[in-house]
Scaffold this motif. Structure first.
Motif, PDB file in Angstrom:
ATOM      1  N   LEU A 106      -3.387 -14.552 -15.145  1.00 53.21           N
ATOM      2  CA  LEU A 106      -2.809 -15.557 -14.259  1.00 53.21           C
ATOM      3  C   LEU A 106      -3.276 -16.933 -14.702  1.00 53.21           C
ATOM      4  O   LEU A 106      -4.461 -17.152 -14.921  1.00 53.21           O
ATOM      5  CB  LEU A 106      -3.263 -15.322 -12.815  1.00 53.21           C
ATOM      6  N   ILE A 156      -3.528 -20.653 -13.339  1.00 59.26           N
ATOM      7  CA  ILE A 156      -3.492 -21.377 -12.071  1.00 59.26           C
ATOM      8  C   ILE A 156      -3.490 -22.872 -12.343  1.00 59.26           C
ATOM      9  O   ILE A 156      -4.310 -23.372 -13.115  1.00 59.26           O
ATOM     10  CB  ILE A 156      -4.709 -21.020 -11.197  1.00 59.26           C
ATOM     11  N   GLU A 157      -2.561 -23.574 -11.704  1.00 60.00           N
ATOM     12  CA  GLU A 157      -2.471 -25.024 -11.819  1.00 60.00           C
ATOM     13  C   GLU A 157      -2.444 -25.626 -10.421  1.00 60.00           C
ATOM     14  O   GLU A 157      -2.066 -24.958  -9.464  1.00 60.00           O
ATOM     15  CB  GLU A 157      -1.211 -25.412 -12.585  1.00 60.00           C
ATOM     16  N   ARG A 158      -2.827 -26.904 -10.317  1.00 61.28           N
ATOM     17  CA  ARG A 158      -2.926 -27.554  -9.017  1.00 61.28           C
ATOM     18  C   ARG A 158      -2.400 -28.976  -9.091  1.00 61.28           C
ATOM     19  O   ARG A 158      -2.369 -29.577 -10.162  1.00 61.28           O
ATOM     20  CB  ARG A 158      -4.383 -27.567  -8.560  1.00 61.28           C
ATOM     21  N   ARG A 172      -4.472 -27.687 -14.941  1.00 63.82           N
ATOM     22  CA  ARG A 172      -5.008 -26.323 -14.953  1.00 63.82           C
ATOM     23  C   ARG A 172      -6.381 -26.254 -14.302  1.00 63.82           C
ATOM     24  O   ARG A 172      -7.211 -27.130 -14.465  1.00 63.82           O
ATOM     25  CB  ARG A 172      -5.160 -25.819 -16.385  1.00 63.82           C
ATOM     26  N   LEU A 230      -0.508 -25.330  -5.275  1.00 65.28           N
ATOM     27  CA  LEU A 230      -0.855 -24.417  -6.364  1.00 65.28           C
ATOM     28  C   LEU A 230       0.412 -23.890  -7.001  1.00 65.28           C
ATOM     29  O   LEU A 230       1.409 -23.642  -6.323  1.00 65.28           O
ATOM     30  CB  LEU A 230      -1.653 -23.222  -5.860  1.00 65.28           C
ATOM     31  N   ARG A 231       0.335 -23.717  -8.293  1.00 59.83           N
ATOM     32  CA  ARG A 231       1.389 -23.040  -9.039  1.00 59.83           C
ATOM     33  C   ARG A 231       0.673 -22.027  -9.919  1.00 59.83           C
ATOM     34  O   ARG A 231      -0.298 -22.358 -10.595  1.00 59.83           O
ATOM     35  CB  ARG A 231       2.169 -24.042  -9.886  1.00 59.83           C
ATOM     36  N   PHE A 232       1.131 -20.797  -9.882  1.00 64.42           N
ATOM     37  CA  PHE A 232       0.517 -19.808 -10.761  1.00 64.42           C
ATOM     38  C   PHE A 232       1.585 -18.962 -11.417  1.00 64.42           C
ATOM     39  O   PHE A 232       2.629 -18.684 -10.847  1.00 64.42           O
ATOM     40  CB  PHE A 232      -0.571 -18.971 -10.080  1.00 64.42           C
ATOM     41  N   LEU A 246      -2.946 -14.901  -1.788  1.00 62.22           N
ATOM     42  CA  LEU A 246      -4.061 -15.849  -1.828  1.00 62.22           C
ATOM     43  C   LEU A 246      -5.033 -15.485  -0.730  1.00 62.22           C
ATOM     44  O   LEU A 246      -4.613 -15.152   0.380  1.00 62.22           O
ATOM     45  CB  LEU A 246      -3.598 -17.284  -1.548  1.00 62.22           C
ATOM     46  N   THR A 295       4.423 -20.528  -6.102  1.00 60.61           N
ATOM     47  CA  THR A 295       3.823 -21.749  -5.582  1.00 60.61           C
ATOM     48  C   THR A 295       3.303 -21.488  -4.175  1.00 60.61           C
ATOM     49  O   THR A 295       3.787 -20.596  -3.473  1.00 60.61           O
ATOM     50  CB  THR A 295       4.827 -22.921  -5.529  1.00 60.61           C
ATOM     51  N   VAL A 352      -6.605 -15.432  -6.308  1.00 60.66           N
ATOM     52  CA  VAL A 352      -5.158 -15.431  -6.509  1.00 60.66           C
ATOM     53  C   VAL A 352      -4.822 -14.098  -7.164  1.00 60.66           C
ATOM     54  O   VAL A 352      -5.443 -13.709  -8.150  1.00 60.66           O
ATOM     55  CB  VAL A 352      -4.720 -16.596  -7.423  1.00 60.66           C
TER      56      VAL A 352
END
Length: 164
Positions: free
Chosen positions: A21, A23-25, A40, A60-62, A83, A106, A121
């Motif tokens: 995974l 994960i970005e924010r 990231r 969040l985008r994963f 989550l 998201t 996550v």
């Protein structure tokens, strides 16, 4: 001679059956996110007293990818996002539950107060369920951020290992 190359071919085949995974924010609501604003991983934000206001949105985008260490990894299909806070306390609340299209999920969180949080996550990809953990902290400038980072990285490792 072909037997000599066989182990290399098998090794390459196995290597593609590993996913992770990514994960970005973004420090904004989902409605206000931009395609170029994603960063990231985990973060510690430190500032003078009174500089931060709460609640603060964090989107969040994963994605499920073939190799998260690459700058441009290949995205894989993703479903069943989940989550959850990890550890004794959390300064993050889920305000918009995770939702996915075929390749991206998201969600929106709210930072409710100063402090730190570790979030687990989880999602399903083509090779099964994957779990990743990240931390998000908002602290006073006087905080020893090196010690906090060490503690949060330990919690992050524990989170990855202690999947339910």
């Amino acid at each position: 001679m072909s037997a000599r190359w066989l182990p290399l071919l098998l090794l390459a085949g196995c290597a593609t059956e590993d996913s992770s995974l990514l994960i970005e924010r973004q420090p904004t609501t989902i409605a206000q996110t931009s395609d170029t604003g994603w960063k990231r991983g985990s973060v510690i934000l430190a500032g003078d007293a009174g500089i931060f206001t709460f609640p603060q949105p964090v989107s969040l985008r994963f994605t499920m990818v073939d190799d998260a260490t690459l700058e441009m990894p290949t995205q894989l299909a993703i479903t069943a996002p989940k989550l959850e806070p990890f550890g004794a306390s959390s300064q993050l609340e889920v305000t918009i539950e995770p939702a996915c299209d075929a390749m991206t999920c998201t969600a929106e969180l709210s930072v409710t107060a100063m402090g730190s949080s570790v979030i687990a996550v989880q999602a399903k990809g083509p090779y099964g369920t994957e779990r990743a953990c990240f931390y998000y902290a908002v602290v006073d400038a006087s905080t020893d951020t090196d010690a906090l980072r060490t503690d949060l990285e330990t919690q992050q490792q524990d989170c990855r290992i202690n999947a339910e």
